[in-house]
Design a protein around this motif. Structure first.
Motif, PDB file in Angstrom:
ATOM      1  N   ALA A  45       0.833  -1.200   0.000  1.00  0.00           N
ATOM      2  CA  ALA A  45       0.000   0.000   0.000  1.00  0.00           C
ATOM      3  C   ALA A  45       0.865   1.246   0.000  1.00  0.00           C
ATOM      4  CB  ALA A  45      -0.939  -0.002   1.211  1.00  0.00           C
ATOM      5  N   TRP A  46       0.502   2.194  -0.863  1.00  0.00           N
ATOM      6  CA  TRP A  46       1.263   3.435  -1.017  1.00  0.00           C
ATOM      7  C   TRP A  46       0.309   4.618  -0.900  1.00  0.00           C
ATOM      8  CZ3 TRP A  46       6.601   3.433  -2.544  1.00  0.00           C
ATOM      9  CH2 TRP A  46       7.136   2.161  -2.764  1.00  0.00           C
ATOM     10  N   LEU A  47       0.851   5.729  -0.407  1.00  0.00           N
ATOM     11  CA  LEU A  47       0.104   6.978  -0.359  1.00  0.00           C
ATOM     12  C   LEU A  47       0.948   8.059  -1.017  1.00  0.00           C
ATOM     13  CD1 LEU A  47      -2.175   8.880   0.541  1.00  0.00           C
ATOM     14  CD2 LEU A  47      -1.022   9.077   2.763  1.00  0.00           C
ATOM     15  N   ILE A  48       0.412   8.645  -2.087  1.00  0.00           N
ATOM     16  CA  ILE A  48       1.097   9.716  -2.805  1.00  0.00           C
ATOM     17  C   ILE A  48       0.408  11.027  -2.429  1.00  0.00           C
ATOM     18  CG2 ILE A  48       1.719  10.655  -5.057  1.00  0.00           C
ATOM     19  CD1 ILE A  48       1.569   7.780  -6.152  1.00  0.00           C
ATOM     20  N   THR A  49       1.155  11.951  -1.840  1.00  0.00           N
ATOM     21  CA  THR A  49       0.581  13.232  -1.425  1.00  0.00           C
ATOM     22  C   THR A  49       1.270  14.373  -2.165  1.00  0.00           C
ATOM     23  OG1 THR A  49       2.132  13.577   0.417  1.00  0.00           O
ATOM     24  CG2 THR A  49       0.115  12.310   0.878  1.00  0.00           C
ATOM     25  N   GLY A  50       0.570  15.478  -2.232  1.00  0.00           N
ATOM     26  CA  GLY A  50       1.126  16.652  -2.883  1.00  0.00           C
ATOM     27  C   GLY A  50       0.029  17.639  -3.182  1.00  0.00           C
ATOM     28  N   PRO A  51       0.369  18.896  -3.398  1.00  0.00           N
ATOM     29  CA  PRO A  51      -0.649  19.919  -3.664  1.00  0.00           C
ATOM     30  C   PRO A  51      -1.355  19.668  -4.990  1.00  0.00           C
ATOM     31  CG  PRO A  51       1.557  20.779  -4.047  1.00  0.00           C
ATOM     32  CD  PRO A  51       1.734  19.441  -3.433  1.00  0.00           C
ATOM     33  N   GLU A 160      -1.026  13.662   4.008  1.00  0.00           N
ATOM     34  CA  GLU A 160      -1.262  12.466   4.814  1.00  0.00           C
ATOM     35  C   GLU A 160      -2.211  12.756   5.978  1.00  0.00           C
ATOM     36  OE1 GLU A 160       3.025  13.816   5.985  1.00  0.00           O
ATOM     37  OE2 GLU A 160       1.670  13.929   4.258  1.00  0.00           O
ATOM     38  N   ALA A 161      -2.276  14.028   6.399  1.00  0.00           N
ATOM     39  CA  ALA A 161      -3.178  14.400   7.491  1.00  0.00           C
ATOM     40  C   ALA A 161      -4.647  14.269   7.094  1.00  0.00           C
ATOM     41  CB  ALA A 161      -2.902  15.830   7.944  1.00  0.00           C
ATOM     42  N   ASP A 162      -4.925  14.127   5.794  1.00  0.00           N
ATOM     43  CA  ASP A 162      -6.304  13.978   5.320  1.00  0.00           C
ATOM     44  C   ASP A 162      -6.844  12.569   5.532  1.00  0.00           C
ATOM     45  OD1 ASP A 162      -6.548  16.624   4.358  1.00  0.00           O
ATOM     46  OD2 ASP A 162      -5.427  16.089   2.565  1.00  0.00           O
ATOM     47  N   LEU A 163      -5.999  11.630   5.940  1.00  0.00           N
ATOM     48  CA  LEU A 163      -6.422  10.249   6.139  1.00  0.00           C
ATOM     49  C   LEU A 163      -6.324   9.873   7.612  1.00  0.00           C
ATOM     50  CD1 LEU A 163      -4.700   8.505   3.089  1.00  0.00           C
ATOM     51  CD2 LEU A 163      -6.985   9.470   3.245  1.00  0.00           C
ATOM     52  N   LEU A 164      -7.044   8.821   7.993  1.00  0.00           N
ATOM     53  CA  LEU A 164      -6.992   8.349   9.372  1.00  0.00           C
ATOM     54  C   LEU A 164      -5.575   7.904   9.739  1.00  0.00           C
ATOM     55  CD1 LEU A 164     -10.213   6.126   9.599  1.00  0.00           C
ATOM     56  CD2 LEU A 164      -9.922   8.471  10.417  1.00  0.00           C
ATOM     57  N   PRO A 165      -5.160   8.123  10.987  1.00  0.00           N
ATOM     58  CA  PRO A 165      -3.833   7.654  11.409  1.00  0.00           C
ATOM     59  C   PRO A 165      -3.645   6.150  11.201  1.00  0.00           C
ATOM     60  CG  PRO A 165      -4.753   9.142  13.039  1.00  0.00           C
ATOM     61  CD  PRO A 165      -5.842   8.879  12.048  1.00  0.00           C
ATOM     62  N   THR A 166      -4.718   5.378  11.370  1.00  0.00           N
ATOM     63  CA  THR A 166      -4.612   3.924  11.192  1.00  0.00           C
ATOM     64  C   THR A 166      -4.307   3.554   9.741  1.00  0.00           C
ATOM     65  OG1 THR A 166      -7.036   3.972  11.103  1.00  0.00           O
ATOM     66  CG2 THR A 166      -6.013   3.212  13.144  1.00  0.00           C
ATOM     67  N   ILE A 167      -4.825   4.335   8.792  1.00  0.00           N
ATOM     68  CA  ILE A 167      -4.500   4.090   7.382  1.00  0.00           C
ATOM     69  C   ILE A 167      -3.076   4.552   7.090  1.00  0.00           C
ATOM     70  CG2 ILE A 167      -5.018   4.848   5.022  1.00  0.00           C
ATOM     71  CD1 ILE A 167      -7.924   4.624   5.612  1.00  0.00           C
ATOM     72  N   ARG A 168      -2.703   5.710   7.631  1.00  0.00           N
ATOM     73  CA  ARG A 168      -1.348   6.228   7.391  1.00  0.00           C
ATOM     74  C   ARG A 168      -0.285   5.249   7.872  1.00  0.00           C
ATOM     75  NH1 ARG A 168      -3.371  11.270   9.634  1.00  0.00           N
ATOM     76  NH2 ARG A 168      -1.933  11.085  11.392  1.00  0.00           N
ATOM     77  N   SER A 169      -0.591   4.521   8.937  1.00  0.00           N
ATOM     78  CA  SER A 169       0.405   3.594   9.492  1.00  0.00           C
ATOM     79  C   SER A 169       0.585   2.349   8.629  1.00  0.00           C
ATOM     80  CB  SER A 169      -0.009   3.186  10.912  1.00  0.00           C
ATOM     81  OG  SER A 169      -1.188   2.388  10.885  1.00  0.00           O
ATOM     82  N   ARG A 170      -0.282   2.166   7.642  1.00  0.00           N
ATOM     83  CA  ARG A 170      -0.222   0.946   6.818  1.00  0.00           C
ATOM     84  C   ARG A 170       0.181   1.223   5.379  1.00  0.00           C
ATOM     85  NH1 ARG A 170      -3.399   0.224  11.012  1.00  0.00           N
ATOM     86  NH2 ARG A 170      -3.618  -1.854  11.939  1.00  0.00           N
ATOM     87  N   VAL A 171       0.634   2.437   5.105  1.00  0.00           N
ATOM     88  CA  VAL A 171       1.031   2.775   3.740  1.00  0.00           C
ATOM     89  C   VAL A 171       2.448   3.335   3.733  1.00  0.00           C
ATOM     90  CG1 VAL A 171      -1.349   3.280   3.025  1.00  0.00           C
ATOM     91  CG2 VAL A 171       0.092   5.128   3.906  1.00  0.00           C
ATOM     92  N   ARG A 172       3.086   3.233   2.586  1.00  0.00           N
ATOM     93  CA  ARG A 172       4.381   3.903   2.405  1.00  0.00           C
ATOM     94  C   ARG A 172       4.116   5.247   1.753  1.00  0.00           C
ATOM     95  NH1 ARG A 172       9.290   0.692  -0.199  1.00  0.00           N
ATOM     96  NH2 ARG A 172       8.969  -0.373   1.791  1.00  0.00           N
ATOM     97  N   LEU A 173       4.657   6.302   2.328  1.00  0.00           N
ATOM     98  CA  LEU A 173       4.359   7.667   1.892  1.00  0.00           C
ATOM     99  C   LEU A 173       5.357   8.149   0.846  1.00  0.00           C
ATOM    100  CD1 LEU A 173       2.711  10.299   2.294  1.00  0.00           C
ATOM    101  CD2 LEU A 173       4.322  10.883   4.137  1.00  0.00           C
ATOM    102  N   VAL A 174       4.833   8.769  -0.216  1.00  0.00           N
ATOM    103  CA  VAL A 174       5.654   9.440  -1.226  1.00  0.00           C
ATOM    104  C   VAL A 174       5.122  10.862  -1.360  1.00  0.00           C
ATOM    105  CG1 VAL A 174       6.390   9.499  -3.638  1.00  0.00           C
ATOM    106  CG2 VAL A 174       6.094   7.305  -2.477  1.00  0.00           C
ATOM    107  N   ARG A 175       5.958  11.842  -1.029  1.00  0.00           N
ATOM    108  CA  ARG A 175       5.518  13.244  -1.074  1.00  0.00           C
ATOM    109  C   ARG A 175       5.990  13.917  -2.367  1.00  0.00           C
ATOM    110  NH1 ARG A 175       7.294  13.045   4.465  1.00  0.00           N
ATOM    111  NH2 ARG A 175       5.538  13.264   5.923  1.00  0.00           N
ATOM    112  N   LEU A 176       5.072  14.685  -2.978  1.00  0.00           N
ATOM    113  CA  LEU A 176       5.417  15.492  -4.146  1.00  0.00           C
ATOM    114  C   LEU A 176       5.497  16.957  -3.731  1.00  0.00           C
ATOM    115  CD1 LEU A 176       3.139  13.926  -6.921  1.00  0.00           C
ATOM    116  CD2 LEU A 176       5.416  13.227  -6.168  1.00  0.00           C
TER     117      LEU A 176
END
Length: 394
Positions: A45-51, A160-176
């Motif tokens: 699971a991945w989370l891609i964040t950015g404006p 990443e603040a837009d998602l629940l902490p429990t979801i954030r803990s299960r994804v790898r974050l990639v910031r743009l």
């Protein structure tokens, strides 16, 4: 732009100003294929964040293309299938509604349980994961806690603040990050053949939002609507003008929203009629009319969100104008967003004080916050424009 970025394969080549994120994603896809798709090689699971406009969905689909290709290098045939959303091992959730419904996520979770049919992985992309309510997010959380062996989730959100902490803990974050205007302009010139001067102006006025920069650079009517927005706001120097100007700004926002959605809606209706075997202009059989009614209801919901987004685009443009006014008042020496309007901006800057300009910026920000709270768009625009008018001395 570097040679490496300009020649990157597949969609990776359209991601400007994101070398670290691109390398992390491309390396993960390569490593997954080198290991034959074994357990533990790929994070599930991945989370891609950015404006907005930074390329979140572009990176997500580039990643999906690489994972669905034979060796991790984006393949032209797979890329075409991903672009058309027709690859059998790709599932996408890109809702046009204000919020993603729990039923949409449940259908996606069900799809994630199937084994891949032709590729190493089944890939699930959620474009606007920040639109999920807490209850809906908990449905997704269960799927992330017990993922199938070869299913990869790719979530996109502004932060990443837009998602629940429990979801954030299960994804790898990639910031743009926000790319530089010059990087976006270079993409428009290279990819779309836009004149360099127009490309740079579009990139600056779009504040490096890649999609909006493309639209401003290639759509003369979109540029004209933006110019109308700024002209209306700068001319509103009395309360009566502000009230009339708010109504005109709403018309501009509506026109912009219709321009974005009309072609898509016509194509959707044509496709639906073709699937029913109904010729253009033909009569829809009574037993099939419920299908079209559902499509029309979906389009009405999209129109509601489209108008809100159109008003928000107007407000973002006005934020950039009054940001330029404040910089001129403070003598900050920073590059303006709206260089084509520098004379008008300078005139407003001379007539008003920095404190008044800050008050206007706050009013615009307040109007943006009110829109999601279901404040009527006209009322939000009137309040903002009256504040701007009162900030100028008689």
């Amino acid at each position: 732009m570097s040679d490496r970025r300009a020649t990157a394969p597949g969609r990776f080549g359209e991601l400007v100003g994101q070398p670290a994120a691109v390398e992390a994603i491309a390396a993960a896809a390569r490593d997954a294929h080198l290991a034959g798709g074994g357990v533990g090689v790929m994070t599930h699971a991945w989370l891609i964040t950015g404006p907005p406009g930074s390329g979140r969905s572009n990176l997500a689909y580039a990643f999906a293309t690489a994972l669905l290709s034979e060796d991790g290098t984006p393949d032209a045939r797979v890329r075409a299938q991903v672009d058309a959303r027709t690859h059998p091992d790709l599932a996408v959730l890109a809702s046009d509604r204000v919020t993603i419904t729990i039923d949409e996520v449940r259908r996606l979770v069900t799809a994630s349980q199937y084994s891949p049919s032709v590729a190493h992985y089944r890939v699930i992309v959620v474009e606007d994961a920040d639109r999920m309510t807490e209850r809906t997010s908990n449905v997704l959380l269960k799927a992330l806690e017990e993922p199938p062996e070869r299913t990869v989730w790719i979530l996109c959100a502004p932060s990443e603040a837009d998602l629940l902490p429990t979801i954030r803990s299960r994804v790898r974050l990639v910031r743009l990050r926000v790319p530089e205007p010059g990087e976006v302009a270079d993409l428009l010139v290279r990819r779309d053949g836009v004149d360099p001067a127009l490309a740079l102006r579009a990139a600056e006025e779009a504040q490096s939002h890649i999609g909006m920069a493309h639209r401003l650079a290639t759509d003369e009517e979109a540029r004209a609507r933006r110019d109308d927005t700024i002209r209306i706001a700068l001319d509103a120097d009395t309360v009566p003008k502000a009230v009339r100007g708010a109504a005109r700004l709403l018309e501009v926002a509506k026109a912009d929203s219709v321009a974005l959605t009309q072609e898509r809606e016509d194509a959707e209706r044509g496709k639906a009629l073709a699937s029913m075997g109904v010729a253009p202009g033909g009569t829809v059989p009574p037993q099939l009319r419920s299908v079209l009614r559902q499509l029309e209801e979906d389009q009405k919901r999209r129109a509601t969100r489209g108008l809100r987004d159109g008003v928000d685009r107007v407000l973002v443009d006005l934020l950039s104008v009054y940001r330029d006014v404040l910089l001129a008042q403070l003598g900050a020496g920073l590059a303006p967003v709206n260089s084509a309007w520098s004379a008008e901006v300078a005139a407003v800057a001379q007539r008003t004080e920095p404190a008044a300009t800050l008050h206007v910026l706050d009013a615009i920000a307040d109007a943006r916050r009110r829109l999601p709270a279901n404040v009527p768009p006209l009322l939000a625009l009137e309040g903002m424009l009256v504040t701007a008018a009162l900030s100028r001395p008689a």
